[in-house]
Design a protein around this motif. Structure first.
Motif, PDB file in Angstrom:
ATOM      1  N   TYR A 196       0.838  -1.195   0.000  1.00 59.68           N
ATOM      2  CA  TYR A 196       0.000   0.000   0.000  1.00 59.68           C
ATOM      3  C   TYR A 196       0.876   1.250   0.000  1.00 59.68           C
ATOM      4  O   TYR A 196       1.958   1.267   0.587  1.00 59.68           O
ATOM      5  N   GLY A 197       0.377   2.292  -0.628  1.00 55.44           N
ATOM      6  CA  GLY A 197       1.016   3.592  -0.585  1.00 55.44           C
ATOM      7  C   GLY A 197       0.059   4.623  -0.017  1.00 55.44           C
ATOM      8  O   GLY A 197      -1.162   4.530  -0.218  1.00 55.44           O
ATOM      9  N   ASN A 198       0.591   5.616   0.702  1.00 52.97           N
ATOM     10  CA  ASN A 198      -0.260   6.593   1.364  1.00 52.97           C
ATOM     11  C   ASN A 198       0.351   7.991   1.243  1.00 52.97           C
ATOM     12  O   ASN A 198       1.574   8.165   1.356  1.00 52.97           O
ATOM     13  N   PHE A 199      -0.508   8.995   1.007  1.00 51.24           N
ATOM     14  CA  PHE A 199      -0.080  10.389   0.883  1.00 51.24           C
ATOM     15  C   PHE A 199      -1.060  11.286   1.622  1.00 51.24           C
ATOM     16  O   PHE A 199      -2.275  11.142   1.468  1.00 51.24           O
ATOM     17  N   ILE A 200      -0.551  12.184   2.470  1.00 49.49           N
ATOM     18  CA  ILE A 200      -1.372  13.160   3.185  1.00 49.49           C
ATOM     19  C   ILE A 200      -0.775  14.548   2.980  1.00 49.49           C
ATOM     20  O   ILE A 200       0.430  14.743   3.171  1.00 49.49           O
ATOM     21  N   ARG A 201      -1.626  15.481   2.603  1.00 50.70           N
ATOM     22  CA  ARG A 201      -1.203  16.882   2.513  1.00 50.70           C
ATOM     23  C   ARG A 201      -2.132  17.731   3.374  1.00 50.70           C
ATOM     24  O   ARG A 201      -3.345  17.747   3.175  1.00 50.70           O
ATOM     25  N   TYR A 202      -1.542  18.430   4.330  1.00 50.60           N
ATOM     26  CA  TYR A 202      -2.319  19.304   5.206  1.00 50.60           C
ATOM     27  C   TYR A 202      -2.387  20.713   4.625  1.00 50.60           C
ATOM     28  O   TYR A 202      -1.592  21.094   3.755  1.00 50.60           O
ATOM     29  N   ASP A 203      -3.337  21.497   5.154  1.00 46.85           N
ATOM     30  CA  ASP A 203      -3.585  22.825   4.618  1.00 46.85           C
ATOM     31  C   ASP A 203      -2.395  23.771   4.799  1.00 46.85           C
ATOM     32  O   ASP A 203      -2.260  24.751   4.085  1.00 46.85           O
ATOM     33  N   ASN A 204      -1.544  23.469   5.762  1.00 44.60           N
ATOM     34  CA  ASN A 204      -0.366  24.327   5.982  1.00 44.60           C
ATOM     35  C   ASN A 204       0.811  23.944   5.083  1.00 44.60           C
ATOM     36  O   ASN A 204       1.911  24.485   5.237  1.00 44.60           O
ATOM     37  N   GLY A 205       0.590  23.018   4.159  1.00 44.56           N
ATOM     38  CA  GLY A 205       1.628  22.628   3.214  1.00 44.56           C
ATOM     39  C   GLY A 205       2.429  21.406   3.610  1.00 44.56           C
ATOM     40  O   GLY A 205       3.203  20.877   2.799  1.00 44.56           O
ATOM     41  N   SER A 206       2.291  20.921   4.849  1.00 44.89           N
ATOM     42  CA  SER A 206       3.018  19.719   5.278  1.00 44.89           C
ATOM     43  C   SER A 206       2.540  18.509   4.481  1.00 44.89           C
ATOM     44  O   SER A 206       1.333  18.313   4.299  1.00 44.89           O
TER      45      SER A 206
END
Length: 386
Positions: A196-206
């Motif tokens: 599995y692959g996972n990607f998270i992008r938060y609103d602050n750019g992290s």
């Protein structure tokens, strides 16, 4: 017929949600029902066979071969209805399931990642709690097919997006996907390998990335309880900040039991997160436990279901986290999570429509006060399954 075919995954994945109060048959009864279904198929009574196999899927979804038999009899029934003279040779096919949903809600601390993250990806712990409200949308697509007689390939992709009236770690978009290979052994047990692959992008750019490899061995000789063991390996990385890069290895064991009162699961994982750079706290030992229960619930709405979980996570750093925090104390974290979700049917027109209400509470304790938090969230919405 088309709707019944598309809902086959729903019976397999969420079968405990739709169970009637009818007692679960024992092994001998299941054997007799399967034998009777084969007699009906041989006699070309496909509708009766489909009804019987559908009942087995609802009462004993893990029965070996029942899902494949159900798919094949639906194919034969469809071909029989379209052209009774057609030669019936079951073609290779993909079974698919698609889910779309949207929820509104809020909480007293929205600085948390997606609920299905197990705390592997670290957030900035110095962010103050932010209460607020927002909108969550999500989607899930799954497909599987047989590779030969004993191997099944499962594919899935998923997205989740949240927008709130706050900013920073409260809003995010999460994408993940992968595949799983399951192989049935001669003794009816099952081995599987998943990536599995996972990607998270938060609103602050992290931005956070993770890759998971999982292996499992499942004992399937019982129709009541099925234990499982395996090994997990996860690599994680934060964009433009490698101090949280880790390689997590763990042992996993679980037990899944189906009784007339619902489906019960007990999971236990223990392992170590190996620091790939000069991470604060160094390596980290972890222990994760979870108990879940799912059952059909007719107290308020017929054919509704209620699922609940209790989760405990423990983390212990190897070295001091920071000289300015408690004299470079070694950090210890204990997190308790409790949650429930109530799903009720709305309509079966143009898909299977359901209402969804969820509530969750998290409390993290630590010997360093900076890392303590308390979170309570509640969401209500609607989802559709094809």
């Amino acid at each position: 017929m088309q709707v019944r075919t598309r809902l086959i995954f729903l019976f397999m994945l969420l079968s405990p949600f739709w169970l009637h109060a009818e007692p679960i048959p024992d092994a001998e009864e299941i054997k007799q029902l399967l034998s009777h279904s084969q007699q009906l198929i041989s006699a070309e009574h496909y509708q009766e066979a489909a009804d019987l196999l559908e009942r087995l899927l609802m009462l004993a979804p893990d029965t070996e071969g029942v899902a494949d038999a159900y798919q094949q009899v639906l194919q034969r029934l469809a071909l029989q209805q379209s052209d009774p003279q057609l030669v019936l040779e079951p073609p290779p096919k993909w079974n698919t399931l698609a889910i779309l949903g949207a929820k509104i809600g809020g909480g007293n601390n929205l600085n948390r990642g997606p609920k299905y993250q197990q705390g592997i990806l670290e957030l900035a712990k110095n962010q103050q709690p932010q209460a607020g409200y927002g909108l969550e949308t999500y989607g899930n697509f799954q497909a599987n097919t047989l590779l030969g007689n004993a191997t099944q390939l499962n594919l899935h992709t998923q997205f989740q997006q949240r927008s709130t009236n706050r900013y920073n770690f409260t809003d995010y978009i999460n994408l993940n996907g992968g595949f799983n290979l399951q192989h049935a052994l001669n003794n009816q047990d099952q081995i599987s390998l998943a990536l599995y692959g996972n990607f998270i992008r938060y609103d602050n750019g992290s931005q956070y990335y993770a890759v998971d490899v999982q292996s499992r061995y499942r004992w399937r000789r019982s129709n009541i309880c099925q234990p499982q063991i395996g090994v997990d390996l996860q690599w994680q990385h934060q964009l433009n900040n490698n101090i949280f890069d880790q390689l997590y290895t763990s042992l996993h064991t679980s037990l899944h039991c189906q009784f007339s009162t619902g489906l019960y699961s007990l999971e236990l994982g223990t392992g170590n997160a190996w620091a790939l750079h000069d991470n604060p706290g160094g390596n980290q030992a972890r222990l994760n436990t979870q108990i879940t229960h799912t059952l059909q619930n007719n107290w308020i709405i017929d054919h509704a279901n209620l699922s609940s979980y209790l989760r405990f996570n423990y983390q212990h750093d190897q070295t001091g986290y920071s000289p300015i925090l408690n004299n470079n104390a070694i950090r210890r974290l204990q997190r308790l999570s409790i949650g429930s979700q109530y799903r009720w049917p709305i309509s079966r027109r143009y898909g299977y429509w359901s209402g969804v209400f969820s509530i969750s509470w998290q409390r993290q304790y630590s010997n360093i006060q900076l890392f303590e938090f308390n979170s309570l969230e509640s969401w209500i919405g609607i989802e559709v399954v094809w």
